[in-house]
Design a protein around this motif. Structure first.
Motif, PDB file in Angstrom:
ATOM      1  N   PRO A 122       0.837  -1.205   0.000  1.00  0.00           N
ATOM      2  CA  PRO A 122       0.000   0.000   0.000  1.00  0.00           C
ATOM      3  C   PRO A 122       0.875   1.260   0.000  1.00  0.00           C
ATOM      4  CG  PRO A 122       0.048  -0.980   2.179  1.00  0.00           C
ATOM      5  CD  PRO A 122       0.765  -1.943   1.274  1.00  0.00           C
ATOM      6  N   LEU A 123       0.630   2.139  -0.943  1.00  0.00           N
ATOM      7  CA  LEU A 123       1.444   3.346  -1.082  1.00  0.00           C
ATOM      8  C   LEU A 123       1.439   4.221   0.173  1.00  0.00           C
ATOM      9  CD1 LEU A 123       3.246   5.130  -2.834  1.00  0.00           C
ATOM     10  CD2 LEU A 123       1.176   6.202  -3.751  1.00  0.00           C
ATOM     11  N   PRO A 124       0.284   4.453   0.834  1.00  0.00           N
ATOM     12  CA  PRO A 124       0.325   5.304   2.035  1.00  0.00           C
ATOM     13  C   PRO A 124       1.251   4.766   3.120  1.00  0.00           C
ATOM     14  CG  PRO A 124      -1.931   5.063   1.270  1.00  0.00           C
ATOM     15  CD  PRO A 124      -1.106   4.092   0.482  1.00  0.00           C
ATOM     16  N   ALA A 125       1.277   3.460   3.310  1.00  0.00           N
ATOM     17  CA  ALA A 125       2.159   2.880   4.323  1.00  0.00           C
ATOM     18  C   ALA A 125       3.621   3.100   3.962  1.00  0.00           C
ATOM     19  CB  ALA A 125       1.872   1.384   4.472  1.00  0.00           C
ATOM     20  N   PHE A 126       3.946   2.928   2.685  1.00  0.00           N
ATOM     21  CA  PHE A 126       5.323   3.155   2.261  1.00  0.00           C
ATOM     22  C   PHE A 126       5.685   4.637   2.354  1.00  0.00           C
ATOM     23  CE2 PHE A 126       8.631   3.997  -0.878  1.00  0.00           C
ATOM     24  CZ  PHE A 126       9.591   3.081  -0.476  1.00  0.00           C
ATOM     25  N   ALA A 127       4.731   5.507   2.037  1.00  0.00           N
ATOM     26  CA  ALA A 127       4.984   6.945   2.131  1.00  0.00           C
ATOM     27  C   ALA A 127       5.320   7.347   3.562  1.00  0.00           C
ATOM     28  CB  ALA A 127       3.773   7.721   1.625  1.00  0.00           C
ATOM     29  N   PHE A 211       2.715   8.821  18.240  1.00  0.00           N
ATOM     30  CA  PHE A 211       1.302   8.671  17.884  1.00  0.00           C
ATOM     31  C   PHE A 211       1.039   7.499  16.936  1.00  0.00           C
ATOM     32  CE2 PHE A 211       2.075  13.230  18.690  1.00  0.00           C
ATOM     33  CZ  PHE A 211       1.270  13.395  19.810  1.00  0.00           C
ATOM     34  N   ARG A 212       2.096   6.745  16.595  1.00  0.00           N
ATOM     35  CA  ARG A 212       1.948   5.600  15.690  1.00  0.00           C
ATOM     36  C   ARG A 212       1.146   5.984  14.449  1.00  0.00           C
ATOM     37  NH1 ARG A 212       3.549   0.954  16.868  1.00  0.00           N
ATOM     38  NH2 ARG A 212       1.941  -0.110  15.657  1.00  0.00           N
ATOM     39  N   LEU A 213       1.684   6.926  13.723  1.00  0.00           N
ATOM     40  CA  LEU A 213       1.005   7.449  12.547  1.00  0.00           C
ATOM     41  C   LEU A 213       0.931   6.391  11.453  1.00  0.00           C
ATOM     42  CD1 LEU A 213       2.665  10.982  12.384  1.00  0.00           C
ATOM     43  CD2 LEU A 213       0.484  10.360  13.432  1.00  0.00           C
ATOM     44  N   GLY A 214      -0.145   6.394  10.720  1.00  0.00           N
ATOM     45  CA  GLY A 214      -0.326   5.466   9.615  1.00  0.00           C
ATOM     46  C   GLY A 214      -1.216   6.066   8.550  1.00  0.00           C
ATOM     47  N   PRO A 272      -5.809   3.752  13.217  1.00  0.00           N
ATOM     48  CA  PRO A 272      -4.653   2.990  13.724  1.00  0.00           C
ATOM     49  C   PRO A 272      -3.665   2.695  12.602  1.00  0.00           C
ATOM     50  CG  PRO A 272      -6.524   1.541  13.415  1.00  0.00           C
ATOM     51  CD  PRO A 272      -7.038   2.937  13.160  1.00  0.00           C
ATOM     52  N   ARG A 273      -2.427   2.524  12.977  1.00  0.00           N
ATOM     53  CA  ARG A 273      -1.401   2.213  11.979  1.00  0.00           C
ATOM     54  C   ARG A 273      -1.683   0.855  11.345  1.00  0.00           C
ATOM     55  NH1 ARG A 273       4.859   2.261  13.655  1.00  0.00           N
ATOM     56  NH2 ARG A 273       4.425   4.515  13.739  1.00  0.00           N
ATOM     57  N   GLU A 274      -1.367   0.753  10.053  1.00  0.00           N
ATOM     58  CA  GLU A 274      -1.550  -0.504   9.343  1.00  0.00           C
ATOM     59  C   GLU A 274      -0.627  -1.588   9.885  1.00  0.00           C
ATOM     60  OE1 GLU A 274      -1.234   2.729   6.081  1.00  0.00           O
ATOM     61  OE2 GLU A 274      -0.427   2.356   8.072  1.00  0.00           O
ATOM     62  N   VAL A 275      -1.042  -2.838   9.699  1.00  0.00           N
ATOM     63  CA  VAL A 275      -0.173  -3.977   9.978  1.00  0.00           C
ATOM     64  C   VAL A 275       0.431  -4.411   8.652  1.00  0.00           C
ATOM     65  CG1 VAL A 275      -0.040  -6.335  10.826  1.00  0.00           C
ATOM     66  CG2 VAL A 275      -1.578  -4.701  11.931  1.00  0.00           C
ATOM     67  N   ILE A 276       1.718  -4.184   8.486  1.00  0.00           N
ATOM     68  CA  ILE A 276       2.379  -4.517   7.225  1.00  0.00           C
ATOM     69  C   ILE A 276       2.813  -5.970   7.270  1.00  0.00           C
ATOM     70  CG2 ILE A 276       4.219  -3.894   5.628  1.00  0.00           C
ATOM     71  CD1 ILE A 276       2.212  -1.669   6.201  1.00  0.00           C
ATOM     72  N   THR A 277       2.273  -6.776   6.370  1.00  0.00           N
ATOM     73  CA  THR A 277       2.697  -8.170   6.279  1.00  0.00           C
ATOM     74  C   THR A 277       3.848  -8.272   5.307  1.00  0.00           C
ATOM     75  OG1 THR A 277       1.125  -8.607   4.501  1.00  0.00           O
ATOM     76  CG2 THR A 277       0.368  -9.005   6.747  1.00  0.00           C
ATOM     77  N   ARG A 278       4.640  -9.297   5.494  1.00  0.00           N
ATOM     78  CA  ARG A 278       5.766  -9.498   4.589  1.00  0.00           C
ATOM     79  C   ARG A 278       5.257 -10.170   3.324  1.00  0.00           C
ATOM     80  NH1 ARG A 278      10.398  -8.297   7.183  1.00  0.00           N
ATOM     81  NH2 ARG A 278      10.308  -8.183   9.453  1.00  0.00           N
ATOM     82  N   GLY A 279       4.632  -9.347   2.467  1.00  0.00           N
ATOM     83  CA  GLY A 279       3.945  -9.857   1.302  1.00  0.00           C
ATOM     84  C   GLY A 279       4.824 -10.671   0.379  1.00  0.00           C
ATOM     85  N   ALA A 298      -2.448  -5.968   1.508  1.00  0.00           N
ATOM     86  CA  ALA A 298      -1.320  -6.396   2.325  1.00  0.00           C
ATOM     87  C   ALA A 298      -1.362  -5.808   3.710  1.00  0.00           C
ATOM     88  CB  ALA A 298      -0.006  -5.982   1.644  1.00  0.00           C
ATOM     89  N   VAL A 299      -2.454  -5.059   4.022  1.00  0.00           N
ATOM     90  CA  VAL A 299      -2.500  -4.390   5.314  1.00  0.00           C
ATOM     91  C   VAL A 299      -3.846  -4.584   5.987  1.00  0.00           C
ATOM     92  CG1 VAL A 299      -0.760  -2.600   5.162  1.00  0.00           C
ATOM     93  CG2 VAL A 299      -2.893  -2.337   3.908  1.00  0.00           C
ATOM     94  N   PRO A 300      -4.083  -5.751   6.572  1.00  0.00           N
ATOM     95  CA  PRO A 300      -5.346  -5.945   7.283  1.00  0.00           C
ATOM     96  C   PRO A 300      -5.398  -5.045   8.505  1.00  0.00           C
ATOM     97  CG  PRO A 300      -3.840  -7.749   7.723  1.00  0.00           C
ATOM     98  CD  PRO A 300      -3.197  -6.923   6.662  1.00  0.00           C
ATOM     99  N   VAL A 301      -6.501  -4.359   8.687  1.00  0.00           N
ATOM    100  CA  VAL A 301      -6.682  -3.455   9.824  1.00  0.00           C
ATOM    101  C   VAL A 301      -8.002  -3.777  10.496  1.00  0.00           C
ATOM    102  CG1 VAL A 301      -6.892  -1.066  10.550  1.00  0.00           C
ATOM    103  CG2 VAL A 301      -5.376  -1.655   8.654  1.00  0.00           C
TER     104      VAL A 301
END
Length: 323
Positions: A122-127, A211-214, A272-279, A298-301
């Motif tokens: 997901p682009l926002p998580a990488f950003a 703040f665990r930004l996501g 809440p911040r995304e959970v990044i899986t090792r896709g 790739a980011v179940p929330v």
């Protein structure tokens, strides 16, 4: 006396290594890219991303970013290229300096989006992971402006005034006495922006931890903080630039983009911040080829979809402390 007390500027920006010119501006840009990739890789893996993701995405994002930065520079400062006495061919001479950060981020984001889509990221998580790295890269890149004796403000006799030489594109012009010609001392706006960028990078890292930004909020904070600094620094600059109603184009850009970033921060607050899986690791374990069918999320929330409220949520992988 004021010149002797001022910050010195280099008198040479290009060194000839046989037929190969070594340009300080290009070296600073490359050093900034390396620093950004290193920092982003640490942050991305600490968030649960796979090793190698950042480098693979950079292969797409960096060329797009350089092209976008040059396009913005040429469009926003067209006179040296298309004005009276201008040379259109020089619009392609990136090595001479001139990259607009607005275009670099915009088109670099397109390259990153393409790469993220190919890898199922997901682009926002990488950003969010890359945000402080971009600020560090911009800070290092500003040293290239110092070598080129460019991007300075109005005259000043302050102790941190910057000595500026008459410049011929590769080095200082020499006077009849064989010494570099000094134009005077000016506000070192390149240095102001360098220090502001480093402070903003520290702010983004702190806020991201606190703040665990996501969902792109760390990136939006980067944009908002950079625009705030660019606004007042741009008002100090005295180099030629396109203006509207007597105001520099980059001032309008900083205001508009900064407000949009603040609006995004408000809109996404509380998520809440995304959970990044090792896709990539999961695809390899499943025997699928890289890049194929990467559309799976790739980011179940928890709570992202009301219909999945009772579905089990994948546990967040243990993370290393991120920078």
């Amino acid at each position: 006396m004021s010149i002797l007390a001022a910050i010195p500027s280099p008198t040479q920006g290009v060194w000839e290594l046989g037929p190969l010119p070594i340009r300080a501006y290009a070296l600073c840009i490359i050093a900034g890219i390396i620093a950004a990739v290193w920092l982003t890789d640490r942050r991305w893996r600490a968030r649960g991303g796979a090793e190698g993701d950042v480098l693979d995405i950079a292969v797409w994002a960096v060329p797009f970013g350089i092209i976008g930065g040059r396009l913005y520079h040429v469009i926003s400062s067209p006179r040296p290229y298309f004005g009276e006495g201008g040379d259109p061919v020089r619009a392609f001479a990136i090595w001479e300096g001139g990259l607009g950060i607005w275009g670099a981020i915009a088109l670099g984001g397109v390259g990153a989006w393409i790469a993220c889509r190919r890898r199922g990221i997901p682009l926002p998580a990488f950003a969010d992971a890359i945000a402080p790295g971009l600020l560090v890269a911009q800070a290092i890149g500003r040293l290239g402006n110092w070598f080129n004796n460019e991007l300075y403000g109005g005259p000043t006799d302050l102790p941190w005034g910057l000595t500026i030489h008459d410049w011929n594109g590769t080095g200082a012009v020499l006077g009849a006495d064989g010494q570099p010609v000094v134009l005077g001392t000016f506000h070192p706006t390149f240095l102001y922006e360098l220090l502001w960028n480093l402070a903003a990078a520290a702010l983004v890292i702190w806020a991201d931890r606190r703040f665990r930004l996501g969902h792109g909020r760390a990136f939006a904070l980067y944009v908002a903080s950079y625009c705030a600094g660019r606004l007042w620094i741009e008002l100090l600059r005295s180099d030629p630039a396109e203006t509207f109603f007597g105001v520099r184009l980059n001032v309008f850009t900083a205001v508009v983009v900064g407000l949009l970033a603040v609006a995004y921060l408000v809109w996404q607050r509380g998520r809440p911040r995304e959970v990044i899986t090792r896709g990539r690791d999961q695809r390899e374990a499943a025997g699928t080829r890289p890049g194929a069918a990467d559309a799976a999320p790739a980011v179940p929330v928890r709570g992202a979809d009301p219909a999945d409220e009772e579905a089990p949520v994948e546990a967040e992988p243990q993370r290393r402390e991120e920078p």
